[in-house]
Write an enzyme that holds these catalytic residues in place. Structure first.
Site, PDB file in Angstrom:
ATOM      1  N   LYS A   1      25.356  -7.830  24.393  1.00  0.00           N
ATOM      2  CA  LYS A   1      25.579  -6.341  24.787  1.00  0.00           C
ATOM      3  C   LYS A   1      25.468  -5.593  23.302  1.00  0.00           C
ATOM      4  CE  LYS A   1      29.950  -5.402  23.259  1.00  0.00           C
ATOM      5  NZ  LYS A   1      30.144  -4.239  22.468  1.00  0.00           N
ATOM      6  N   ASN A   2      25.522  -6.251  22.147  1.00  0.00           N
ATOM      7  CA  ASN A   2      25.493  -5.350  20.838  1.00  0.00           C
ATOM      8  C   ASN A   2      24.110  -5.152  20.443  1.00  0.00           C
ATOM      9  OD1 ASN A   2      28.032  -4.731  20.978  1.00  0.00           O
ATOM     10  ND2 ASN A   2      28.636  -6.051  19.113  1.00  0.00           N
TER      11      ASN A   2
ATOM     12  N   ARG B   1      32.112   3.909  22.070  1.00  0.00           N
ATOM     13  CA  ARG B   1      31.672   4.428  20.862  1.00  0.00           C
ATOM     14  C   ARG B   1      30.251   4.217  20.424  1.00  0.00           C
ATOM     15  NH1 ARG B   1      35.513   4.760  17.031  1.00  0.00           N
ATOM     16  NH2 ARG B   1      33.940   4.770  15.517  1.00  0.00           N
TER      17      ARG B   1
ATOM     18  N   CYS C   1      39.769   3.607  16.983  1.00  0.00           N
ATOM     19  CA  CYS C   1      39.836   3.280  18.078  1.00  0.00           C
ATOM     20  C   CYS C   1      41.039   1.852  17.852  1.00  0.00           C
ATOM     21  CB  CYS C   1      38.644   2.533  18.381  1.00  0.00           C
ATOM     22  SG  CYS C   1      38.150   0.968  17.872  1.00  0.00           S
TER      23      CYS C   1
ATOM     24  N   ARG D   1      37.155   3.553  12.035  1.00  0.00           N
ATOM     25  CA  ARG D   1      35.693   3.400  12.563  1.00  0.00           C
ATOM     26  C   ARG D   1      34.893   4.783  12.347  1.00  0.00           C
ATOM     27  NH1 ARG D   1      34.738  -0.143  17.517  1.00  0.00           N
ATOM     28  NH2 ARG D   1      32.934  -0.590  16.627  1.00  0.00           N
TER      29      ARG D   1
ATOM     30  N   ASP E   1      33.934 -10.306  15.252  1.00  0.00           N
ATOM     31  CA  ASP E   1      34.156 -10.174  16.603  1.00  0.00           C
ATOM     32  C   ASP E   1      34.433 -11.760  17.374  1.00  0.00           C
ATOM     33  OD1 ASP E   1      33.400  -7.753  16.899  1.00  0.00           O
ATOM     34  OD2 ASP E   1      31.346  -7.886  17.485  1.00  0.00           O
TER      35      ASP E   1
ATOM     36  N   ARG F   1      33.807  -4.785  29.629  1.00  0.00           N
ATOM     37  CA  ARG F   1      32.788  -4.084  28.702  1.00  0.00           C
ATOM     38  C   ARG F   1      31.914  -5.122  28.156  1.00  0.00           C
ATOM     39  NH1 ARG F   1      35.472  -1.807  24.046  1.00  0.00           N
ATOM     40  NH2 ARG F   1      33.317  -1.707  23.883  1.00  0.00           N
TER      41      ARG F   1
HETATM   42  N1  EPU Z   1      31.883   2.021   8.120  1.00  0.00           N
HETATM   43  C1  EPU Z   1      32.307   3.244   7.521  1.00  0.00           C
HETATM   44  N2  EPU Z   1      31.345   4.424   7.773  1.00  0.00           N
HETATM   45  C2  EPU Z   1      30.724   4.259   8.789  1.00  0.00           C
HETATM   46  C3  EPU Z   1      30.141   3.063   9.664  1.00  0.00           C
HETATM   47  C4  EPU Z   1      31.102   1.998   9.077  1.00  0.00           C
HETATM   48  O1  EPU Z   1      33.363   3.251   6.768  1.00  0.00           O
HETATM   49  O2  EPU Z   1      29.859   5.296   8.910  1.00  0.00           O
HETATM   50  C5  EPU Z   1      32.965   0.916   8.150  1.00  0.00           C
HETATM   51  C6  EPU Z   1      33.742   0.607   9.294  1.00  0.00           C
HETATM   52  O3  EPU Z   1      34.877   1.349   9.445  1.00  0.00           O
HETATM   53  C7  EPU Z   1      33.853  -0.933   9.248  1.00  0.00           C
HETATM   54  C8  EPU Z   1      32.761  -1.308   8.506  1.00  0.00           C
HETATM   55  O4  EPU Z   1      31.912  -0.330   7.900  1.00  0.00           O
HETATM   56  O5  EPU Z   1      34.990  -1.111   8.227  1.00  0.00           O
HETATM   57  C9  EPU Z   1      31.673  -2.163   9.245  1.00  0.00           C
HETATM   58  O6  EPU Z   1      31.494  -1.479  10.491  1.00  0.00           O
HETATM   59  P1  EPU Z   1      30.154  -1.243  11.372  1.00  0.00           P
HETATM   60  O7  EPU Z   1      29.586  -0.010  11.322  1.00  0.00           O
HETATM   61  O8  EPU Z   1      29.182  -2.641  10.876  1.00  0.00           O
HETATM   62  O9  EPU Z   1      30.667  -1.656  12.816  1.00  0.00           O
HETATM   63  P2  EPU Z   1      30.042  -0.806  14.306  1.00  0.00           P
HETATM   64  O10 EPU Z   1      28.761  -0.684  13.981  1.00  0.00           O
HETATM   65  O11 EPU Z   1      30.869   0.276  14.508  1.00  0.00           O
HETATM   66  C10 EPU Z   1      29.423  -2.969  15.565  1.00  0.00           C
HETATM   67  C11 EPU Z   1      29.655  -3.824  16.738  1.00  0.00           C
HETATM   68  C12 EPU Z   1      31.072  -4.080  16.939  1.00  0.00           C
HETATM   69  C13 EPU Z   1      31.422  -5.256  15.429  1.00  0.00           C
HETATM   70  C14 EPU Z   1      30.939  -4.514  14.275  1.00  0.00           C
HETATM   71  C15 EPU Z   1      30.776  -5.347  13.094  1.00  0.00           C
HETATM   72  C16 EPU Z   1      28.166  -2.634  18.253  1.00  0.00           C
HETATM   73  C17 EPU Z   1      27.870  -1.578  19.311  1.00  0.00           C
HETATM   74  N3  EPU Z   1      29.213  -2.573  17.717  1.00  0.00           N
HETATM   75  O12 EPU Z   1      30.311  -2.029  15.333  1.00  0.00           O
HETATM   76  O13 EPU Z   1      31.156  -4.821  18.036  1.00  0.00           O
HETATM   77  O14 EPU Z   1      32.606  -5.481  15.542  1.00  0.00           O
HETATM   78  O15 EPU Z   1      29.620  -4.005  14.344  1.00  0.00           O
HETATM   79  O16 EPU Z   1      30.230  -6.454  13.247  1.00  0.00           O
HETATM   80  O17 EPU Z   1      27.170  -3.391  17.670  1.00  0.00           O
HETATM   81  C18 EPU Z   1      32.621  -5.659  19.758  1.00  0.00           C
HETATM   82  O18 EPU Z   1      31.320  -5.859  20.528  1.00  0.00           O
HETATM   83  O19 EPU Z   1      33.646  -5.993  20.050  1.00  0.00           O
HETATM   84  C19 EPU Z   1      32.321  -4.740  18.598  1.00  0.00           C
HETATM   85  C20 EPU Z   1      33.358  -4.150  18.144  1.00  0.00           C
END
Ligand code: EPU
Length: 424
Positions: free
Chosen positions: A22-23, A92, A116, A121, A309, A403
């Site tokens: 998915k990701n 998101r 969320c 996030r 995850d 999802r």
């Molecule tokens: N963060 C910030 N600011 C930003 C972006 C991130 O503070 O602008 C922080 C977040 O709050 C968090 C950390 O950085 O504390 C890491 O978050 P990241 O941005 O890596 O998460 P994401 O990109 O929103 C993806 C996956 C998530 C997975 C996380 C961590 C996708 C679509 N989503 O989210 O997947 O948990 O990386 O590996 O790739 C899931 O599939 O259930 C899921 C939540």
């Protein structure tokens, strides 16, 4: 609405094939916006989230069709359109269209996602990265409106925390920027490697794949390409943990063992037998081993650390262990929503800030109950618990599971689980 019923306490045996990730599918589908022509993506999982992003691509002017697991996306005629709150609040990852739209059209308007179930996030890293490319970002009425006159300018970007979708969004913006971009402390998840492969097939010039420093030499044109989506490592891990929890022996096929370094080590530490082959992993846990399942601490970390995850699912397994362990969540501030539900099934878990102290109650420690899914991975931890628990578990709000897990009921039934859906 539907609920999931599991009659647990039965070991699982057989083979189960993993779907595409998915990701990885989400950023790769978004990347089709970068170049005109027909893109071909293979191994695209059919999930609520992939359907959502495909319909978003449709709203932006792309046409697409699916033949089995292959999607053909033609993004020749992309139009400027606002990505609404209604869409972003259901997924998101819709923010992943920001980078490609800015690169292709010079502007984009996307609703800001709110908090969320697992944490706040924010997307501040994405926005400050775009600004470094010379993009003017305005936040108004819950939307981010990004505009640039002319080409994006290559920039030097450092992530305070490696962000997965942040790295993906900035990569997609950088590939057509003028000059060179360097992204430091970039996320290294395999899904990013998959995106780099696709962008490279499209004509992008990217160095540093697999490392935390990516150097992107901007090009003036990209073209449509064909790419395979990598296997879903979180789906793989979830089923490995499920078999370890319920006992039995199963081979998970069409997966990539190299993408699960931390989980495989941790599972071996619990006493489960793990054998990896080229594209498969076999896990076996006999009733004797199950009685002596060891408690193992985990700490979630960016890749190649233990994935957040798979934290909830491992916690469900640890409730059946023989001693005490600590599960530390360092990525998201509120990712223990499953704890209260697992307690309803008999688990002994105490939380202190971002630590959960799990006192294993042995192989018969869980009993079926009515529980509620709160987010995608919390839901799958309840499935793991339900398969291992004696009696009947009813999980409501299973739209979360839909999802991210393709054909979960069919796949687990194939391993001999008693699992089905009913109207709630
Ligand atoms: N963060 C910030 N600011 C930003 C972006 C991130 O503070 O602008 C922080 C977040 O709050 C968090 C950390 O950085 O504390 C890491 O978050 P990241 O941005 O890596 O998460 P994401 O990109 O929103 C993806 C996956 C998530 C997975 C996380 C961590 C996708 C679509 N989503 O989210 O997947 O948990 O990386 O590996 O790739 C899931 O599939 O259930 C899921 C939540």
């Amino acid at each position: 609405m539907e609920k999931l019923i599991i009659e647990g306490g039965r070991p699982l045996y057989g083979k189960l094939s993993v779907s595409g990730a998915k990701n990885a599918a989400l950023p790769l589908l978004a990347a089709t916006l970068l170049a005109p022509g027909e893109h071909i993506l293979r191994n695209v999982p059919d999930l609520r989230d992939t359907r959502t992003i495909l319909s978003l691509l449709g709203e932006l002017g792309a046409t697409w069709r699916r033949e089995g697991a292959t999607c053909f996306i033609d993004s020749t005629n992309i139009v400027y359109a606002e990505v609404s709150y209604d869409l972003v609040k259901t997924m998101r990852a819709s923010v992943l269209v920001l980078g490609p739209l800015i690169a292709r059209l010079g502007r984009a308007k996307v609703s800001l996602p709110g908090g969320c179930a697992i944490g706040e996030r924010p997307i501040n890293f994405h926005i400050s990265g775009f600004e470094k490319f010379g993009v003017h970002c305005r936040l108004e009425k819950g939307y981010v409106e990004a505009v640039i006159e002319g080409r994006l300018q290559g920039a030097s970007i450092y992530f305070d925390i490696p962000s997965v979708t942040g790295t993906e969004n900035l990569l997609m913006a950088a590939v057509m920027a003028q000059g060179t971009t360097v992204i430091k402390n970039a996320a290294r998840e395999p899904e990013i490697g998959n995106l780099i492969d696709m962008l490279s097939h499209m004509g992008a010039d990217i160095e540093g794949r697999g490392s935390d420093q990516l150097t992107i030499h901007g090009v003036t044109r990209l073209h449509a390409a064909e790419t395979d989506i990598i296997p879903d490592r979180i789906e793989t891990g979830t089923y490995l943990i499920a078999v370890a929890a319920a006992g039995g022996e199963a081979t998970i096929t069409d997966c990539e063992p190299a993408h699960l370094p931390a989980l495989l080590d941790k599972l071996k530490e619990t006493g489960a037998r793990i054998v990896t082959a080229d594209r498969s992993i076999t896990v076996s846990v006999t009733p004797e081993w199950r009685k002596r399942l060891k408690s193992v601490d985990i700490k979630t970390m960016p890749y190649p650390g233990y994935p957040t995850d798979l934290q909830a699912q491992f916690m469900a397994l640890m409730t059946l262990s023989s001693s005490i362990c600590v599960i530390k969540e360092t990525i998201f501030e509120n990712r223990f929503m499953h704890v209260a539900e697992l307690r309803r099934m008999g688990a002994s878990i105490r939380t202190e800030g971002n630590n959960a102290v799990v006192t294993g109650r042995g192989p018969d420690g869980l009993s079926g109950a009515r529980v509620m899914a709160t987010d995608l991975r919390a839901s799958s931890s309840l499935v793991v618990a339900g398969l291992a628990a004696s009696g009947r578990t009813e999980i409501s709000r299973i739209y979360h599971l839909e999802r991210g897990y393709e054909n979960l009921v069919g796949k687990l039934s194939g391993l001999g689980a008693r699992i089905w859906k009913e109207r709630d």
